[in-house]
Design an enzyme around this catalytic site. Sequence first.
Site, PDB file in Angstrom:
ATOM      1  N   THR A 146       0.806  -1.245  -0.050  1.00  0.00           N
ATOM      2  CA  THR A 146       0.195  -0.224  -0.001  1.00  0.00           C
ATOM      3  C   THR A 146       1.034   1.322  -0.101  1.00  0.00           C
ATOM      4  O   THR A 146       0.615   2.207  -0.718  1.00  0.00           O
ATOM      5  CB  THR A 146      -1.182   0.046   1.273  1.00  0.00           C
ATOM      6  N   LYS A 178       8.515  11.640  21.315  1.00  0.00           N
ATOM      7  CA  LYS A 178       8.902  12.644  22.530  1.00  0.00           C
ATOM      8  C   LYS A 178       7.547  13.199  22.966  1.00  0.00           C
ATOM      9  O   LYS A 178       7.409  14.097  23.835  1.00  0.00           O
ATOM     10  CB  LYS A 178       9.297  14.090  21.970  1.00  0.00           C
ATOM     11  N   ARG A 216      -2.398   4.819   7.375  1.00  0.00           N
ATOM     12  CA  ARG A 216      -2.702   3.612   7.880  1.00  0.00           C
ATOM     13  C   ARG A 216      -2.506   3.758   9.556  1.00  0.00           C
ATOM     14  O   ARG A 216      -1.534   4.197  10.057  1.00  0.00           O
ATOM     15  CB  ARG A 216      -1.845   2.694   7.351  1.00  0.00           C
ATOM     16  N   HIS A 241     -10.250  -0.982   4.453  1.00  0.00           N
ATOM     17  CA  HIS A 241      -8.995  -0.654   3.639  1.00  0.00           C
ATOM     18  C   HIS A 241      -9.429  -0.386   2.203  1.00  0.00           C
ATOM     19  O   HIS A 241      -9.534  -1.498   1.402  1.00  0.00           O
ATOM     20  CB  HIS A 241      -8.165  -1.982   3.681  1.00  0.00           C
TER      21      HIS A 241
HETATM   22  N1   CP Z   1      -2.603  -5.779   1.151  1.00  0.00           N
HETATM   23  C1   CP Z   1      -1.841  -4.867   1.733  1.00  0.00           C
HETATM   24  O1   CP Z   1      -2.591  -3.955   2.568  1.00  0.00           O
HETATM   25  O2   CP Z   1      -0.632  -5.153   1.898  1.00  0.00           O
HETATM   26  P1   CP Z   1       0.447  -4.240   2.973  1.00  0.00           P
HETATM   27  O3   CP Z   1       0.208  -4.308   4.353  1.00  0.00           O
HETATM   28  O4   CP Z   1       1.879  -4.766   2.378  1.00  0.00           O
HETATM   29  O5   CP Z   1       0.164  -2.723   2.481  1.00  0.00           O
END
Ligand code: CP
Length: 328
Positions: free
Chosen positions: A56, A83, A105, A133
């Site tokens: 991602t 910190k 994320r 996601h």
């Molecule tokens: N599919 C996926 O989200 O892979 P990563 O965790 O490598 O981003």
Amino acid sequence: MSRSLLSIDELGADGVRRILDLADTMAEVNRRPNPKVPALRGKTVCSVFFEDSTRTRLSFETAAKRLSADTMTFAASQSSLNKGESLKDTIETIAAMGVDAFVIRHRSTGAPWLVDGWTNASVVNAGDGWHAHPTQGLLDAYTVRTCLNRPDGFDGLRVAIVGDIKHSRVARSTTAAFTALGADVTWVAPSTLLPPVVHEHATDRLDDVIGADGEGLDVLYMLRMQNERMTEALVPNLREYTTRFGLTAERAARLAPQTLVMHPGPINRGVEIAVDPSELPGAVINQQVTNGISVRMAVLYDMLSIGSDPTSDIVITDAVAAERTEES
Ligand code: CP
């Protein structure tokens, strides 16, 4: 066009179709010898990842660069979070540097919605906890659409999503994207790996779903066992899990040749997939990764090009590229 992309549900069926149509244009750009267009020149995209990622993060950064946006990468482990700086102060500090889009994320469900409320920049949810996601759902839908030549939708498409659904934001977003396009999605998992609110089609009988000759299934989507999210033993042992829910050689031999085998990655080899995926005729796992760039270009373009003609920059660049080829 949307300001942010937080979930498939907020995008809606029309939004999913709009992004997939735009991804076709981006895929055409990506097939060029020089896969770069000036569509987002002057824009800045910042990746803010509080959880590990290979696909991602790299594909968003590649997507932004192919659209000529500037990129910034925030490394949580080397930041002033150590910190004691809060997430809100961190986001507002980065935003003050002039950011047009955050790609975030976070391990906590809902974090991207908080960030969206703290900044005027666009926000893309690149995975929040077990929850969502959305760009994975979109790239999965785009992969099915292109590999099975289904540009008009997924009516009648039979999909099984197999494995650790309880902990999987991918299962939720991919189910939402597929069903928005009309697919029939069945969740296959032991009851301990299903969420409390269960999708209407759920079973623990993978062999029944595949059937005797595999003809009952268009897409077999295998999920990763998310050991890092488990706080208790939810399966007796991994060998038994593979026997009941894994893609073993025996099950692979029963699949119809046209059945797509998908996985979001990273794969636990020998657990959810116990064969070499490169030997499966229907495996499209690498195509999912490749398509992730076109889909994420589409998402960034959809959010950040507000007010401009949807494809003019891309078309003009193609013409300029042709002119340059003639001149040389
Ligand atoms: N599919 C996926 O989200 O892979 P990563 O965790 O490598 O981003």
